[in-house]
Design a protein around this motif. Structure first.
Motif, short mmCIF file in Angstrom:
data_model
loop_
_atom_site.label_atom_id
_atom_site.label_comp_id
_atom_site.label_asym_id
_atom_site.label_seq_id
_atom_site.Cartn_x
_atom_site.Cartn_y
_atom_site.Cartn_z
N UNK A 101 0.83 -1.20 0.00
CA UNK A 101 0.00 0.00 0.00
C UNK A 101 0.87 1.26 0.00
N UNK A 102 1.95 1.24 0.79
CA UNK A 102 2.85 2.39 0.87
C UNK A 102 3.52 2.66 -0.47
N UNK A 103 4.00 1.60 -1.12
CA UNK A 103 4.67 1.76 -2.42
C UNK A 103 3.68 2.25 -3.47
N UNK A 104 2.51 1.61 -3.52
CA UNK A 104 1.50 1.98 -4.51
C UNK A 104 1.03 3.41 -4.31
N UNK A 105 0.88 3.83 -3.06
CA UNK A 105 0.45 5.20 -2.78
C UNK A 105 1.51 6.21 -3.22
N UNK A 106 2.78 5.86 -3.02
CA UNK A 106 3.87 6.73 -3.49
C UNK A 106 3.72 6.99 -4.98
N UNK A 107 3.60 5.92 -5.76
CA UNK A 107 3.51 6.07 -7.21
C UNK A 107 2.24 6.81 -7.59
N UNK A 108 1.15 6.52 -6.90
CA UNK A 108 -0.13 7.15 -7.22
C UNK A 108 -0.07 8.66 -7.01
N UNK A 109 0.43 9.12 -5.87
CA UNK A 109 0.46 10.57 -5.63
C UNK A 109 1.43 11.29 -6.56
N UNK A 139 0.49 22.34 2.28
CA UNK A 139 -0.76 21.95 2.95
C UNK A 139 -0.75 20.44 3.22
N UNK A 140 -0.38 19.65 2.22
CA UNK A 140 -0.33 18.20 2.40
C UNK A 140 0.71 17.83 3.46
N UNK A 141 1.87 18.46 3.36
CA UNK A 141 2.93 18.19 4.35
C UNK A 141 2.46 18.61 5.75
N UNK A 142 1.86 19.77 5.85
CA UNK A 142 1.41 20.27 7.15
C UNK A 142 0.34 19.41 7.78
N UNK A 169 -8.00 14.03 0.54
CA UNK A 169 -8.76 13.69 -0.67
C UNK A 169 -9.62 14.87 -1.11
N UNK A 170 -10.26 15.52 -0.16
CA UNK A 170 -11.07 16.71 -0.49
C UNK A 170 -10.18 17.79 -1.09
N UNK A 171 -8.99 17.95 -0.53
CA UNK A 171 -8.04 18.95 -1.04
C UNK A 171 -7.65 18.63 -2.49
N UNK A 172 -7.40 17.36 -2.80
CA UNK A 172 -7.08 16.97 -4.17
C UNK A 172 -8.23 17.30 -5.11
N UNK A 173 -9.44 17.04 -4.67
CA UNK A 173 -10.61 17.34 -5.51
C UNK A 173 -10.69 18.84 -5.78
N UNK A 174 -10.47 19.65 -4.74
CA UNK A 174 -10.50 21.10 -4.92
C UNK A 174 -9.42 21.57 -5.87
N UNK A 203 1.39 27.88 -4.22
CA UNK A 203 0.18 28.59 -3.81
C UNK A 203 -1.04 28.04 -4.55
N UNK A 204 -2.13 27.94 -3.83
CA UNK A 204 -3.34 27.29 -4.34
C UNK A 204 -3.85 27.95 -5.62
N UNK A 205 -3.86 29.28 -5.67
CA UNK A 205 -4.47 30.00 -6.79
C UNK A 205 -3.47 30.49 -7.82
N UNK A 206 -2.22 30.00 -7.75
CA UNK A 206 -1.21 30.40 -8.73
C UNK A 206 -0.75 29.19 -9.54
N UNK A 207 -0.75 29.37 -10.86
CA UNK A 207 -0.38 28.28 -11.76
C UNK A 207 0.52 28.79 -12.87
N UNK A 208 1.49 27.98 -13.29
CA UNK A 208 2.30 28.29 -14.46
C UNK A 208 1.64 27.63 -15.67
N UNK A 209 1.66 28.33 -16.79
CA UNK A 209 0.95 27.83 -17.98
C UNK A 209 1.83 28.00 -19.22
#
Length: 326
Positions: A101-109, A139-142, A169-174, A203-209
């Motif tokens: 589970x730990x290995x699979x979750x690493x690859x998944x994230x 945020x995820x680390x915190x 999970x909610x954070x990922x969806x957002x 930052x949540x609302x900043x993206x490079x494009x």
């Protein structure tokens, strides 16, 4: 994700595993599973040592075979077998299950970063990258640190980390929703965009494009879904050039081209030395494009030196090229 986040995720998985009766009621297995989860979270990134060879090998292989389907099956067996020697009384099946589970979750994230992985090897060598979460997300680390602290203060680890992962999970969806809204805002302004590469930031609302149209490369940023165009470059096909043809044989440039989906190039032909430079357009930072590949050739089109990787000033790039062998 970064090494630190994978480490705290390993601890969190060890705490989550206490919900398993075979672990919660057996201290030796619980201890082994904690080690297995931590090692399982780190194992796929063992290819980071390739940086010790050179950047070209690292770029070509990082998050490649070590994140593939065979590797996801191999790492848990290797780690569990090793820990079973240290903890002979361990429940091997449950140790293997949680390490897997730990290995699979690493690859998944890792799929949700802009870098991505070759997670579907051997069926395809395609890089899968959803570009939703930054390599390091505070945020995820915190949230993980908060969960570990609460565990340290005596809260039951199982329910604590279940609640923590529901929040994540909610954070990922957002983040996914936010990214889609950014994409729609780009299409409103540039409906002729052929390809849109969106990369997250801290930052949540900043993206490079990076945007590809029929005739242009457009570099932009989004802040609170407001699009700002930073640079525009004409899309020029690679020319017929003996200098370029010779440079393509260089391992650093070849690695760059295998990794970068959107770039511009510069060819400077000199009397004694010619330079070929490719510049990735996805990572603009403070007006500079730090991910490059540069090849220098002599008048006989022999490669003098070359470099690929992250450089944040022209001076540092020159120093790298001065010390690198041809």
């Amino acid at each position: 994700m970064d090494t630190g986040t994978h480490f705290v995720m390993g601890i969190a998985i060890g705490g989550l595993a206490t919900l398993d009766p075979a672990i919660g009621e057996h201290s030796v297995t619980a201890q082994a599973v904690l080690f297995g989860a931590i090692l399982g979270q780190q194992a796929p990134d063992i290819d980071t040592v390739l940086k010790l060879r050179n950047n070209a090998v690292y770029i070509r292989n990082h998050r490649g075979i070590t994140h593939s389907i065979p590797a996801v099956l191999f790492w848990p067996l290797l780690i569990s077998g090793f820990l079973a020697i240290i903890f002979p009384e361990v429940n091997f099946l449950h140790l293997w299950m949680w390490t897997f589970f730990a290995v699979a979750l690493h690859v998944f994230v890792d799929l949700f970063n802009a870098y991505g992985t070759q997670a579907i090897r051997p069926f395809s060598s395609k890089w899968v990258a959803f570009g939703i979460i930054n390599t390091f997300d505070p945020i995820i680390f915190g949230i993980h640190i908060a969960g570990i602290i609460l565990w340290g203060f005596g809260l039951p680890p199982g329910p604590t980390f279940v609640a923590m992962y529901i929040i994540i999970v909610i954070y990922y969806v957002l983040r996914f929703i936010e990214r889609n809204k950014v994409k729609h805002s780009v299409l409103k302004i540039l409906p002729d965009a052929k390809k849109i590469i969106i990369s997250p930031t801290l930052r949540f609302h900043r993206w490079r494009i990076a945007i590809l149209t029929e005739k242009e490369f457009i570099v932009a940023r989004s802040h609170d879904r407001a699009l700002t165009i930073l640079d525009t470059f004409e899309r020029v096909p690679l020319p017929e050039s003996k200098v370029l043809d010779a440079a393509k044989h260089d391992k650093n440039l070849s690695a760059f081209l295998s990794f970068s989906p959107v770039y511009r190039f510069e060819i400077k032909e000199g009397k004694d030395i010619s330079e070929v430079r490719f510049i990735d357009l996805r990572y603009r930072s403070n007006g500079y494009y730090p991910f490059v590949a540069v090849v220098h050739l002599d008048k006989n089109l022999n490669i003098i030196n070359s470099y690929t990787g992250w450089i944040f000033s022209e001076e540092k790039l020159r120093k790298k090229l001065d010390i690198l062998p041809g």
